[in-house]
Design an enzyme around this catalytic site. Structure first.
Site, PDB file in Angstrom:
ATOM      1  N   CYS A   2      23.250  10.323  66.218  1.00 54.26           N
ATOM      2  CA  CYS A   2      23.335   9.332  65.148  1.00 54.26           C
ATOM      3  C   CYS A   2      22.528   9.769  63.925  1.00 54.26           C
ATOM      4  O   CYS A   2      21.541  10.490  64.053  1.00 54.26           O
ATOM      5  CB  CYS A   2      22.754   8.007  65.619  1.00 54.26           C
ATOM      6  SG  CYS A   2      23.540   7.400  67.099  1.00 54.26           S
ATOM      7  N   ARG A  27      26.452  15.870  61.576  1.00 56.61           N
ATOM      8  CA  ARG A  27      25.837  15.598  62.874  1.00 56.61           C
ATOM      9  C   ARG A  27      26.858  15.064  63.890  1.00 56.61           C
ATOM     10  O   ARG A  27      26.569  14.993  65.074  1.00 56.61           O
ATOM     11  CB  ARG A  27      24.714  14.551  62.711  1.00 56.61           C
ATOM     12  CG  ARG A  27      23.575  15.028  61.849  1.00 56.61           C
ATOM     13  CD  ARG A  27      22.675  13.878  61.450  1.00 56.61           C
ATOM     14  NE  ARG A  27      21.919  13.334  62.562  1.00 56.61           N
ATOM     15  CZ  ARG A  27      20.720  13.748  62.919  1.00 56.61           C
ATOM     16  NH1 ARG A  27      20.141  14.709  62.252  1.00 56.61           N
ATOM     17  NH2 ARG A  27      20.091  13.196  63.935  1.00 56.61           N
ATOM     18  N   TRP A  74      26.937   7.993  66.900  1.00 60.75           N
ATOM     19  CA  TRP A  74      27.503   8.890  67.904  1.00 60.75           C
ATOM     20  C   TRP A  74      27.321   8.131  69.209  1.00 60.75           C
ATOM     21  O   TRP A  74      26.190   7.976  69.694  1.00 60.75           O
ATOM     22  CB  TRP A  74      26.720  10.210  67.867  1.00 60.75           C
ATOM     23  CG  TRP A  74      26.850  11.117  69.027  1.00 60.75           C
ATOM     24  CD1 TRP A  74      26.005  11.192  70.105  1.00 60.75           C
ATOM     25  CD2 TRP A  74      27.839  12.141  69.232  1.00 60.75           C
ATOM     26  NE1 TRP A  74      26.424  12.188  70.954  1.00 60.75           N
ATOM     27  CE2 TRP A  74      27.530  12.782  70.451  1.00 60.75           C
ATOM     28  CE3 TRP A  74      28.954  12.568  68.503  1.00 60.75           C
ATOM     29  CZ2 TRP A  74      28.306  13.829  70.956  1.00 60.75           C
ATOM     30  CZ3 TRP A  74      29.707  13.616  69.019  1.00 60.75           C
ATOM     31  CH2 TRP A  74      29.387  14.226  70.216  1.00 60.75           C
ATOM     32  N   ASN A 100      18.516   5.806  66.424  1.00 71.95           N
ATOM     33  CA  ASN A 100      19.001   7.071  66.969  1.00 71.95           C
ATOM     34  C   ASN A 100      18.168   7.354  68.210  1.00 71.95           C
ATOM     35  O   ASN A 100      16.947   7.329  68.152  1.00 71.95           O
ATOM     36  CB  ASN A 100      18.798   8.186  65.914  1.00 71.95           C
ATOM     37  CG  ASN A 100      19.087   9.567  66.473  1.00 71.95           C
ATOM     38  OD1 ASN A 100      19.803   9.711  67.458  1.00 71.95           O
ATOM     39  ND2 ASN A 100      18.535  10.585  65.841  1.00 71.95           N
ATOM     40  N   GLY A 101      18.828   7.597  69.345  1.00 72.46           N
ATOM     41  CA  GLY A 101      18.080   7.879  70.574  1.00 72.46           C
ATOM     42  C   GLY A 101      18.544   6.965  71.693  1.00 72.46           C
ATOM     43  O   GLY A 101      19.642   6.409  71.644  1.00 72.46           O
ATOM     44  N   GLU A 485      29.071  34.173  81.335  1.00 73.01           N
ATOM     45  CA  GLU A 485      28.834  33.403  80.111  1.00 73.01           C
ATOM     46  C   GLU A 485      28.240  34.298  79.007  1.00 73.01           C
ATOM     47  O   GLU A 485      28.603  34.181  77.836  1.00 73.01           O
ATOM     48  CB  GLU A 485      27.909  32.211  80.418  1.00 73.01           C
ATOM     49  CG  GLU A 485      27.482  31.378  79.225  1.00 73.01           C
ATOM     50  CD  GLU A 485      28.636  30.725  78.457  1.00 73.01           C
ATOM     51  OE1 GLU A 485      29.792  30.778  78.894  1.00 73.01           O
ATOM     52  OE2 GLU A 485      28.353  30.180  77.371  1.00 73.01           O
ATOM     53  N   LYS A 489      30.051  34.712  75.430  1.00 74.41           N
ATOM     54  CA  LYS A 489      29.375  34.378  74.167  1.00 74.41           C
ATOM     55  C   LYS A 489      29.456  35.547  73.194  1.00 74.41           C
ATOM     56  O   LYS A 489      29.758  35.402  72.029  1.00 74.41           O
ATOM     57  CB  LYS A 489      27.919  34.060  74.499  1.00 74.41           C
ATOM     58  CG  LYS A 489      27.196  32.967  73.875  1.00 74.41           C
ATOM     59  CD  LYS A 489      27.675  31.563  73.948  1.00 74.41           C
ATOM     60  CE  LYS A 489      29.059  31.280  74.284  1.00 74.41           C
ATOM     61  NZ  LYS A 489      29.427  30.053  74.814  1.00 74.41           N
ATOM     62  N   GLU A 492      33.015  36.058  71.847  1.00 75.87           N
ATOM     63  CA  GLU A 492      33.424  35.017  70.897  1.00 75.87           C
ATOM     64  C   GLU A 492      32.882  35.250  69.500  1.00 75.87           C
ATOM     65  O   GLU A 492      33.604  35.112  68.523  1.00 75.87           O
ATOM     66  CB  GLU A 492      32.904  33.654  71.361  1.00 75.87           C
ATOM     67  CG  GLU A 492      33.667  33.068  72.499  1.00 75.87           C
ATOM     68  CD  GLU A 492      33.063  31.743  72.913  1.00 75.87           C
ATOM     69  OE1 GLU A 492      33.823  30.782  73.035  1.00 75.87           O
ATOM     70  OE2 GLU A 492      31.843  31.654  73.115  1.00 75.87           O
ATOM     71  N   HIS A 508      33.227  48.760  93.037  1.00 80.49           N
ATOM     72  CA  HIS A 508      34.635  48.613  93.430  1.00 80.49           C
ATOM     73  C   HIS A 508      35.574  48.797  92.239  1.00 80.49           C
ATOM     74  O   HIS A 508      36.738  48.430  92.304  1.00 80.49           O
ATOM     75  CB  HIS A 508      34.853  47.247  94.083  1.00 80.49           C
ATOM     76  CG  HIS A 508      34.050  47.072  95.337  1.00 80.49           C
ATOM     77  ND1 HIS A 508      34.273  47.795  96.480  1.00 80.49           N
ATOM     78  CD2 HIS A 508      32.971  46.276  95.597  1.00 80.49           C
ATOM     79  CE1 HIS A 508      33.391  47.441  97.405  1.00 80.49           C
ATOM     80  NE2 HIS A 508      32.582  46.522  96.885  1.00 80.49           N
ATOM     81  N   LYS A 608      36.968  24.621  67.957  1.00 76.22           N
ATOM     82  CA  LYS A 608      35.912  23.985  68.753  1.00 76.22           C
ATOM     83  C   LYS A 608      36.494  23.228  69.933  1.00 76.22           C
ATOM     84  O   LYS A 608      35.933  23.214  71.014  1.00 76.22           O
ATOM     85  CB  LYS A 608      35.075  23.052  67.866  1.00 76.22           C
ATOM     86  CG  LYS A 608      33.908  22.388  68.579  1.00 76.22           C
ATOM     87  CD  LYS A 608      32.862  23.403  69.011  1.00 76.22           C
ATOM     88  CE  LYS A 608      31.770  22.805  69.871  1.00 76.22           C
ATOM     89  NZ  LYS A 608      31.100  23.832  70.681  1.00 76.22           N
TER      90      LYS A 608
HETATM   91  C1  F6R Z   1      32.843  28.751  74.460  1.00 73.12           C
HETATM   92  C2  F6R Z   1      33.599  27.590  74.128  1.00 73.12           C
HETATM   93  C3  F6R Z   1      34.879  27.333  74.870  1.00 73.12           C
HETATM   94  C4  F6R Z   1      34.822  25.929  75.466  1.00 73.12           C
HETATM   95  C5  F6R Z   1      36.154  25.547  76.124  1.00 73.12           C
HETATM   96  C6  F6R Z   1      36.094  24.189  76.755  1.00 73.12           C
HETATM   97  O1  F6R Z   1      31.750  28.928  73.636  1.00 73.12           O
HETATM   98  O2  F6R Z   1      33.194  26.818  73.313  1.00 73.12           O
HETATM   99  O3  F6R Z   1      35.100  28.268  75.860  1.00 73.12           O
HETATM  100  O4  F6R Z   1      33.790  25.914  76.404  1.00 73.12           O
HETATM  101  O5  F6R Z   1      37.173  25.568  75.167  1.00 73.12           O
HETATM  102  O6  F6R Z   1      35.770  23.213  75.819  1.00 73.12           O
HETATM  103  P1  F6R Z   1      35.258  21.795  76.266  1.00 73.12           P
HETATM  104  O7  F6R Z   1      33.944  21.989  76.942  1.00 73.12           O
HETATM  105  O8  F6R Z   1      35.152  21.015  75.000  1.00 73.12           O
HETATM  106  O9  F6R Z   1      36.278  21.253  77.214  1.00 73.12           O
END
Ligand code: F6R
Length: 613
Positions: A2, A27, A74, A100-101, A485, A489, A492, A508, A608
């Site tokens: 928020c 935010r 939020w 907020n919180g 992961e 990262k 990406e 292997h 996103k």
């Molecule tokens: C990686 C990333 C994507 C999401 C995936 C699932 O950095 O952002 O791999 O993790 O698209 O997204 P959500 O978690 O929103 O279902």
């Protein structure tokens, strides 16, 4: 999270507040509202959706006054709706609060207040603050006491617990705005014959760059011609104003160059906030009694991308701590594979956004098979949370960078809390082990605060390796998903080729790609598989790899000399180590991408939230 903005000054506060809310849009929010003191009464306007909607509604209502507050919400407690959007008011309608919180004890407080005749109009935790202030104003005897509102706020703060920052207006005191900070952000902007209260500097940066950063437990009392800050001890504190040199964009990122970096640094707080709910809510959230939990025979975890990796970690946790068999599927696969229709199955869908089409589709399939469904999600009111039977909310705040960081660590933390809860409830964990595991969980945020200090070391390391075109990440057991992961990262944000493997697998096949200088990042805390990781280190070194060992102090002694470079992370409990280990990998991805000049927050070809199949 928020956003709060408040104004006291000689001008009409409305344009300042609307503009401040727009500056806080980054935010993330689902609704917004304002309250203005006009001729001794409060005028409140609220709207679901964008600030632009609120602006339209405000134009029609046309409130005017030099004292006002605004809020972008939020959702945390209660769905996104006009009734739940802030500001919230007491029974008299003379007090408004923006917050907020999380107020942790709000259910108890609400029950008490209701029993004393208070009428609640929303499902939020925030509303208890307004009603408490209403009551506490009555306890300040002298009705002409200029500090009456302040005293009522101080008394209220003693009654509420949790992490909160809030702003209050009282219709009877135009020209006065009070702000409270406790573990959630709150800053004061000092202007000329006008002062501002906000969650974050960008909200008022256009008008002043003179800022007071409040400390936890402090209360800011804002008048048109000055601001007083009251410390935790009730005495006046005299914080020094800071001159901010940030431009608007940098200010939105809290001074960091990118949201990704800011969000990596947000993690200690995100973990703390996630745990606050994990400590109290799991049983209720699942909606299963002890008998129901004892009967659980299977858990199906479904997720995509980073959330899938969190699910893989969750499998290790749940199988080991609760003894329940777990399968982890990519949601896009689960939907189309033949899933046996076994009784007593719980499907757990993990998603930051709650809008990922594949995950929602997989949940629908699980429901069609008669499985109970739990969402582990960061966006309340999202499609996933509305689809599942229940939701555990990860509370890490809006994640803006496309590459997920703080959502991942919050998801793993949630999986750990779920596993420990199930293990205790189904009798797999003794009380002693449960207490030990829980104690470890409570220290996690502190270890996270330590591990973020490694940014400099990692940044320095990337100077040597950023030009490589292939990177390998290796881990075992619960650190295998962390290797996956780390590779994801890096891919990406830097567009480099990166792969994660279970270290025992390299012989292997994957070892064939290791060449002279190939960076191999080994996640190898000093645990039961440490010796095996050391062997893998030697195997890679023998093929010319540049080996980076992410290890703990206890492992460093042996790894020194075997690896080319050590990144020494704080020691957490055995199960929590992955949460810590991933942080240097996040920095690694960030700094390689930065050195390569990539668009870190908006990597090419990525969105996103992937709302299509
Ligand atoms: C990686 C990333 C994507 C999401 C995936 C699932 O950095 O952002 O791999 O993790 O698209 O997204 P959500 O978690 O929103 O279902």
């Amino acid at each position: 999270m928020c956003g709060i903005i408040g104004y006291v000054g000689n001008n009409n506060s409305v344009p300042y507040i609307i503009d401040g809310l727009k500056k806080l849009e980054y935010r993330g929010y689902d609704s917004a509202g304002i309250s203005i003191i006009q001729d001794g009464s409060l005028v409140t306007v609220r709207a679901v959706g964008k600030v632009a909607e609120l602006e339209k509604a405000a134009l029609i209502a046309n409130p005017k006054g030099g004292t006002g507050i605004g809020h972008t919400r939020w959702a945390t407690h209660g769905k996104p709706s006009e009734e739940n959007s802030h500001p919230h008011t007491d029974c008299t309608g003379d007090i408004v609060v923006v917050h907020n919180g999380i107020i942790e004890n709000y259910l108890t407080l609400r029950a008490k207040l209701e029993s004393r005749g208070h009428r609640f109009k929303s499902e939020t935790d925030t509303e208890v603050i307004a009603h408490l202030i209403e009551e506490n104003l009555l306890h300040v005897r002298a009705s002409n006491d200029p500090d009456r509102l302040l005293k009522a706020v101080q008394k209220t703060n003693k009654e509420i617990s949790g992490a909160f920052a809030y702003g209050v207006l009282w219709a009877r005191t135009p020209g006065l705005l009070i702000g409270v900070k406790n573990q959630s952000p709150m800053v004061v902007g000092l202007g000329k014959n006008e002062n501002f209260l906000a969650s974050d500097v960008p909200a008022f940066l256009k008008h002043t760059n003179k800022v007071l950063f409040l400390e936890d437990g402090e209360i800011a009392v804002l008048h048109v011609d000055g601001v007083t800050v009251i410390g935790k001890d009730g005495k006046e504190a005299k914080p020094k104003p800071v001159k901010i040199s940030w431009d608007q964009q940098t200010a939105e990122k809290g001074g960091y160059e990118h949201f990704m970096l800011k969000e990596i640094y947000d993690q200690p707080q995100a973990i703390e906030d996630t745990l606050r709910t994990a400590r109290t809510d799991f049983g209720k959230i699942l909606g299963l009694d002890t008998e129901g939990i004892r009967k659980l025979r299977n858990i199906h975890i479904i997720a995509c991308g980073t959330a899938y990796h969190a699910g893989l970690v969750g499998k290790y946790y749940i199988e080991q701590l609760a003894g329940i068999p777990v399968s982890v599927d990519l949601a896009s696969e689960y939907k189309y594979r033949s899933v046996p229709q076994l009784p007593h199955t719980l499907a757990v869908a993990i998603s930051q956004s709650g809008e990922t089409a594949d995950t929602i589709g997989a949940v629908k399939k699980a429901q069609s098979l008669g499985f109970r469904t739990l969402a582990v999600c960061n966006v309340l009111g999202s499609t996933l949370t509305r689809t599942c039977d229940s939701t555990f909310f990860t509370h890490c705040g809006p994640e803006i960078s496309v590459a997920s960081t703080k959502a991942f660590t919050s998801q793993i933390t949630s999986m750990y809390a779920l596993a420990v809860f199930l293990g205790q409830a189904n009798g797999n964990l003794s009380k002693t082990v449960f207490d030990k595991l829980y104690k470890e969980l409570l220290t996690l945020s502190k270890s996270m605060s330590e591990v973020v200090k490694l940014e400099y070391d990692v940044r320095h390391l990337t100077r040597k390796i950023y030009k490589a075109d292939r990177f390998i990440f290796l881990g075992r057991n619960v650190n295998f998903p962390i290797a996956l992961e780390g590779a994801l990262k890096l891919k990406e944000v830097s567009y480099r080729s990166a792969e994660g493997f279970a270290a025992g697998e390299i012989k292997h096949g994957p070892i064939s790609v290791i060449d002279k200088g190939t960076p191999v990042i080994m996640i190898m805390p000093h645990d039961a598989l440490f010796e095996k990781m050391l062997s893998a280190c030697q195997e890679c070194r023998a093929r010319g790899a540049f080996v980076v060992a992410v290890t703990t102090k206890a492992g460093a002694k042996q790894a020194r000399g075997v690896a080319d470079k050590l990144i020494i992370v704080p020691q957490a409990g055995e199960f929590l180590q992955p949460v810590i280990n991933v942080v240097p990998l996040q920095f690694l991805a960030y700094w390689i991408a930065k050195r390569l000049g990539c668009d870190i927050d908006q990597p090419r070809n990525l969105a996103k939230s992937v709302t299509v199949e």
